[in-house]
Motif scaffolding. Sequence first.
Motif, PDB file in Angstrom:
ATOM      1  N   ALA A  14      11.775 -39.657  54.289  1.00 54.93           N
ATOM      2  CA  ALA A  14      11.090 -40.781  53.641  1.00 54.93           C
ATOM      3  C   ALA A  14       9.675 -40.377  53.236  1.00 54.93           C
ATOM      4  CB  ALA A  14      11.058 -41.990  54.569  1.00 54.93           C
ATOM      5  N   LEU A  57       9.813 -38.338  50.096  1.00 47.39           N
ATOM      6  CA  LEU A  57      10.068 -39.215  48.955  1.00 47.39           C
ATOM      7  C   LEU A  57       8.808 -39.980  48.557  1.00 47.39           C
ATOM      8  CD1 LEU A  57      13.587 -40.586  49.935  1.00 47.39           C
ATOM      9  CD2 LEU A  57      13.046 -39.121  47.970  1.00 47.39           C
ATOM     10  N   GLU A  58       8.088 -40.461  49.546  1.00 49.71           N
ATOM     11  CA  GLU A  58       6.852 -41.203  49.269  1.00 49.71           C
ATOM     12  C   GLU A  58       5.841 -40.329  48.527  1.00 49.71           C
ATOM     13  OE1 GLU A  58       3.159 -43.303  51.761  1.00 49.71           O
ATOM     14  OE2 GLU A  58       4.800 -42.304  52.813  1.00 49.71           O
ATOM     15  N   SER A  75       6.430 -37.655  46.813  1.00 48.07           N
ATOM     16  CA  SER A  75       6.943 -37.170  45.527  1.00 48.07           C
ATOM     17  C   SER A  75       6.723 -38.164  44.392  1.00 48.07           C
ATOM     18  CB  SER A  75       8.440 -36.844  45.633  1.00 48.07           C
ATOM     19  OG  SER A  75       9.216 -38.027  45.743  1.00 48.07           O
ATOM     20  N   GLU A  76       6.388 -39.401  44.738  1.00 45.97           N
ATOM     21  CA  GLU A  76       6.114 -40.415  43.712  1.00 45.97           C
ATOM     22  C   GLU A  76       4.721 -40.256  43.119  1.00 45.97           C
ATOM     23  OE1 GLU A  76       8.217 -42.493  42.484  1.00 45.97           O
ATOM     24  OE2 GLU A  76       9.866 -42.174  43.891  1.00 45.97           O
ATOM     25  N   SER A 119      16.179 -34.450  42.433  1.00 44.54           N
ATOM     26  CA  SER A 119      15.774 -34.063  43.786  1.00 44.54           C
ATOM     27  C   SER A 119      15.544 -35.295  44.648  1.00 44.54           C
ATOM     28  CB  SER A 119      14.498 -33.215  43.734  1.00 44.54           C
ATOM     29  OG  SER A 119      14.753 -31.972  43.114  1.00 44.54           O
ATOM     30  N   ARG A 120      14.888 -36.309  44.090  1.00 40.45           N
ATOM     31  CA  ARG A 120      14.677 -37.552  44.853  1.00 40.45           C
ATOM     32  C   ARG A 120      16.009 -38.204  45.192  1.00 40.45           C
ATOM     33  NH1 ARG A 120       9.748 -37.915  41.895  1.00 40.45           N
ATOM     34  NH2 ARG A 120      10.778 -38.827  40.078  1.00 40.45           N
ATOM     35  N   ASP A 121      16.929 -38.223  44.213  1.00 43.16           N
ATOM     36  CA  ASP A 121      18.261 -38.792  44.472  1.00 43.16           C
ATOM     37  C   ASP A 121      18.965 -38.012  45.581  1.00 43.16           C
ATOM     38  OD1 ASP A 121      17.853 -40.647  42.481  1.00 43.16           O
ATOM     39  OD2 ASP A 121      18.990 -39.551  40.954  1.00 43.16           O
ATOM     40  N   ILE A 180      17.594 -36.295  48.047  1.00 47.16           N
ATOM     41  CA  ILE A 180      16.973 -36.580  49.349  1.00 47.16           C
ATOM     42  C   ILE A 180      17.370 -37.973  49.841  1.00 47.16           C
ATOM     43  CG2 ILE A 180      14.764 -36.850  50.561  1.00 47.16           C
ATOM     44  CD1 ILE A 180      13.615 -34.751  48.598  1.00 47.16           C
ATOM     45  N   HIS A 181      17.477 -38.925  48.931  1.00 44.86           N
ATOM     46  CA  HIS A 181      17.941 -40.269  49.276  1.00 44.86           C
ATOM     47  C   HIS A 181      19.339 -40.193  49.903  1.00 44.86           C
ATOM     48  CE1 HIS A 181      15.051 -43.313  48.139  1.00 44.86           C
ATOM     49  NE2 HIS A 181      14.835 -42.730  46.964  1.00 44.86           N
TER      50      HIS A 181
END
Length: 283
Positions: free
Chosen positions: A192, A195-196, A198-199, A272-274, A276-277
């Motif tokens: 998480a 992901l945070e 990476s935004e 990449s975000r998808d 990791i999700h």
Amino acid sequence: MGTKREPTARQLRLAAELRKLRESAGLSSREAAAMLGVNSVQISQIEAGTSGVSEERLRRMAANYACTDEELISALVTMATDRTQGWWEEYRGLLPPPFMDLPELEHHANYRWDVDFLHVPGLLQTAEYTRSLFSYVNPESPKTEVDRWVEHRMRRRAILERPRPIPYEALIHEAALRIRVGDRAGTRTQLARILELSEAAHVTVRVIPFDLDAFAGAGSAMVYAGGSLPKLDTVVRDGPNGPVFIDAEAQLARYRTLFRKVEAVSLDPDRSRDFIHRLAKEL
């Protein structure tokens, strides 16, 4: 200028660049000293990073070495005259010297690239993840010492969180994301956190998936810190006795090429975000 007992990696880099200029001019230490009006011991101390050098003396040295690259000379003057006392100085004498050198390098970098295959890069780690790493590698260390290591690593994130953060790109192998350094909950929290971060506009995270053909780049793990000029970039790699700082131009070019090759086969930021999700949901 006074003699320093233990030069930092940044001071050693300045010393190395001055030595390269002298050698490119085909001058011996004795000849360079004669032109400067000092003894050869002073040149040796400057080139060992154990003695500082003023702007006036550095510019005289550059002139004697027939260096006309004003951008390089100005960059070296900045390195020689900078008196920054960063937060890392609070840990001097409490942590090994490499703990001082890396944050100093990061503080002065124009950008930062990471490639990692076994662990989440340090700048993206949660405190819990870092604690698990240090506790595993150094199981005999007292809690107060581990606390200090963790605190130090968390403070290094300042380069991403300060008002003018540097551009940062991390290429992280799927293995590093899947290895549970802590427990499941801690791993979810770590994913998480990635992901945070990476935004943010200045942060790019790309995943290197297992499902790649003809990928032999797992030996290219590195930290790449961009200097004020490409020839002043620095690569940091893990060595048997701690981090190794690499500054030879041919090696820098090699690692830039390696980074681009690994980047080219990595997933783009959105995928990449998808990815990791999906990993987080599997836990």
